[in-house]
Scaffold this motif. Sequence first.
Motif, short mmCIF file in Angstrom:
data_model
loop_
_atom_site.label_atom_id
_atom_site.label_comp_id
_atom_site.label_asym_id
_atom_site.label_seq_id
_atom_site.Cartn_x
_atom_site.Cartn_y
_atom_site.Cartn_z
N ALA A 47 0.63 -1.16 0.13
CA ALA A 47 -0.09 -0.14 -0.19
C ALA A 47 0.94 1.42 0.12
O ALA A 47 1.95 1.35 0.58
CB ALA A 47 -0.95 -0.12 1.14
N VAL A 48 0.40 2.37 -0.78
CA VAL A 48 1.11 3.49 -0.87
C VAL A 48 0.06 4.68 -0.80
O VAL A 48 -1.04 4.53 -1.62
CB VAL A 48 1.93 3.85 -1.92
N VAL A 49 -0.04 5.47 0.10
CA VAL A 49 -0.97 6.64 0.16
C VAL A 49 -0.41 8.04 -0.38
O VAL A 49 0.83 8.03 -0.09
CB VAL A 49 -1.62 6.94 1.55
N LEU B 59 0.32 -1.52 14.41
CA LEU B 59 1.24 -2.37 14.43
C LEU B 59 2.50 -2.08 15.01
O LEU B 59 3.48 -2.72 15.54
CB LEU B 59 1.41 -3.12 12.81
N LEU B 60 2.93 -0.71 14.43
CA LEU B 60 4.24 -0.14 14.79
C LEU B 60 4.10 0.14 16.47
O LEU B 60 4.90 -0.34 17.06
CB LEU B 60 4.33 1.18 14.19
N ALA C 207 7.86 8.68 18.72
CA ALA C 207 6.75 8.63 17.82
C ALA C 207 7.13 9.93 17.00
O ALA C 207 7.08 9.65 15.50
CB ALA C 207 5.45 8.95 18.45
N TRP C 208 7.56 11.05 17.21
CA TRP C 208 7.78 11.99 16.28
C TRP C 208 9.11 11.61 15.29
O TRP C 208 9.09 12.06 14.15
CB TRP C 208 8.36 13.23 17.02
N SER C 209 10.03 11.01 15.96
CA SER C 209 11.18 10.63 14.87
C SER C 209 10.88 9.54 13.80
O SER C 209 11.19 9.53 12.88
CB SER C 209 12.39 10.18 15.79
N TRP C 210 9.79 8.84 14.13
CA TRP C 210 9.13 7.75 13.42
C TRP C 210 8.49 8.52 12.36
O TRP C 210 8.36 8.27 11.00
CB TRP C 210 8.48 6.70 14.09
N TYR C 211 7.76 9.63 12.75
CA TYR C 211 6.92 10.07 11.79
C TYR C 211 7.83 10.97 10.59
O TYR C 211 7.54 10.97 9.44
CB TYR C 211 5.95 11.45 12.42
N VAL C 212 8.98 11.57 11.29
CA VAL C 212 10.04 12.10 10.31
C VAL C 212 10.51 11.23 9.42
O VAL C 212 10.89 11.59 8.17
CB VAL C 212 11.00 12.86 11.16
N GLN C 213 10.83 9.91 9.54
CA GLN C 213 11.22 9.02 8.60
C GLN C 213 10.41 8.50 7.68
O GLN C 213 10.83 8.19 6.74
CB GLN C 213 11.73 7.81 9.31
N VAL C 214 8.80 8.76 7.79
CA VAL C 214 8.25 8.03 6.75
C VAL C 214 7.45 9.20 6.10
O VAL C 214 6.38 9.05 5.27
CB VAL C 214 7.16 7.16 7.52
N ARG C 215 7.32 10.62 6.50
CA ARG C 215 6.61 11.34 6.08
C ARG C 215 7.04 11.90 4.67
O ARG C 215 7.96 11.38 4.05
CB ARG C 215 6.72 13.04 6.95
N ASP D 81 7.29 1.26 4.83
CA ASP D 81 8.44 1.87 5.61
C ASP D 81 7.78 2.27 7.17
O ASP D 81 8.88 1.88 8.07
CB ASP D 81 8.54 3.32 5.10
N ILE D 82 6.71 2.24 7.19
CA ILE D 82 6.07 2.13 8.77
C ILE D 82 6.28 0.86 9.43
O ILE D 82 6.83 0.67 10.74
CB ILE D 82 4.51 2.64 8.64
N LEU D 83 5.95 -0.20 8.82
CA LEU D 83 5.97 -1.65 9.19
C LEU D 83 7.65 -1.95 9.49
O LEU D 83 7.87 -2.62 10.52
CB LEU D 83 5.83 -2.56 8.34
N ASN D 84 8.64 -1.44 9.01
CA ASN D 84 9.84 -1.60 8.97
C ASN D 84 10.46 -0.99 10.11
O ASN D 84 11.60 -1.23 10.81
CB ASN D 84 10.72 -0.98 7.73
N LEU D 85 9.90 0.02 10.90
CA LEU D 85 9.98 0.69 12.21
C LEU D 85 9.89 -0.28 13.40
O LEU D 85 9.90 0.07 14.63
CB LEU D 85 9.30 2.14 12.26
#
Length: 510
Positions: A129-131, A456-457, A474-482, A502-506
């Motif tokens: 999936a890609v949004v 899941l993350l 959480a913020w650093s995870w957001y930055v990595q996938v935004r 990319d979210i699942l990989n975190l």
Amino acid sequence: MATQKDVQDLLRLLTAGRNKVSMMAAMGRVKSLQAANLRSISQIADSDLPTLTTAISDEKAAKALLSACKASLKPGSSSKRPATESLSSFSKKQKSAYELSNEPQTPAELEASLALPELINDEERLKEAVVYTNRAPLVLAFAVGLLSYTMPEQPLSSKLSLGQAVVSLNSRSKAVSLGLQSGKGADEEGWGKGQPKVRVMGREVSVLKRSGYEWREAPEEKKEQGEEESTQETARASSSAELSKIEGTSGWTVSASVTSKKSTFVARSITVTSPFEARSKLQKLMASNAELREASHNITAWRVSGDHGVIEDSNDDGESSGGRHILGLMQADNIVNVLIVVTRWYGGIMLGPDRWRIMSQVSRDALSQRLRVAGVVGQEALWGLDLEAMRKTDAPVTGGTAGGMPIHQPGSARSYILKAFGSPPPAADSKKKKSRAALDREREENLGLLLGALDLLFSSWADHLSPEELDRRAWSWYVQVRPDVESGVAGWGGKGEVKLIDILNLRRKS
């Protein structure tokens, strides 16, 4: 038994026109009317003023309501709407940040009306999936998903409100860094001073306690109910002990003093349960404090629960409309069994409208001392306060009506997030166009996929990190996938792809 349409019609009447009140206040007034067996506009119109005054404990408001109900039943009245028109369609016309639009009759109905798409946890689908979205709604989705693990006791309406508060704070910070806005934010100017705060994705969010908001069903097992009550009693006992320790023997909580142009303001609050107790405690306070007796004004307001509704009173003590202003704040936030005293030492320079802001600030500070001591944050449902709206709209409360403290609306946040996650644009040579309904379904499904990936993350880390550490990461995870967008002003509001893999990989590795 009142029908849903009767309730909706009453809410429309109470939240519109010159004498409108906030949706929260309207809900409380409808309950008082129902308790007096006044369940519809026609029943109210057929009643008399003494009966209506007894029901809602406010003669002026009773007169206005009686007149409005009679007027709405006249032929050709603009207040009458087709039976098919819903409360939500009417509420779309409401623009005030102080009103809770689209709020159903009960908390359970409110939460049901805000339901988001079902989480999709199918990893095979998620990996593909890609949004397509911009950054702000992704922040909101992250915050809503995160709060399910850091503040699980919060209802969905609170999660949406708090998440939208994070979006607002982040957007303003970004706008300032890009030079699109300048000057201090409302929080920096002290508009949130005295309010409890919670941390969401690293942002300090000023919050408002939702007094008495209970959206969950009562426990079915008596044993479980007993255990829960025991836990609550222990918490209350602990809170009472801390309250006594902080307030001493007087029982009063005191705000920080605020001085402007040589005028100084201080507010005090105390618990009262009857009109007699309110007057008695005020007399004792004045008798024991010479400094207060020498002040220019001691503005008071109190509200207590009575047999037929709330009993309330206020006194300006020479500060025109001051008592009604403080009473309006209490009405809007549904604060009962409390007496507030705002003391002003006049410095010789007139403050104009700024005095209303300061009176509100010290009153909220005194009240929030009670909230913090009682351990409200994390225990009861919360609203995310909209401090920028508070700064823009703060004004004297007159006529017995008030919107209260502006909040980030959960309904608006839900509408925003439902429409924010499309699919990547089709190729330029694609001739097939999707219908609007098909696009809406696609966006909702994409939101379900995104929330599923985020769940899941967060669940993979929840048992291994404290809520505070989970929030911090959480913020650093957001930055990595935004989504990647252009830098600077050109990228403001820009859209890009978010790959859910990319979210699942975190996730935490087993």
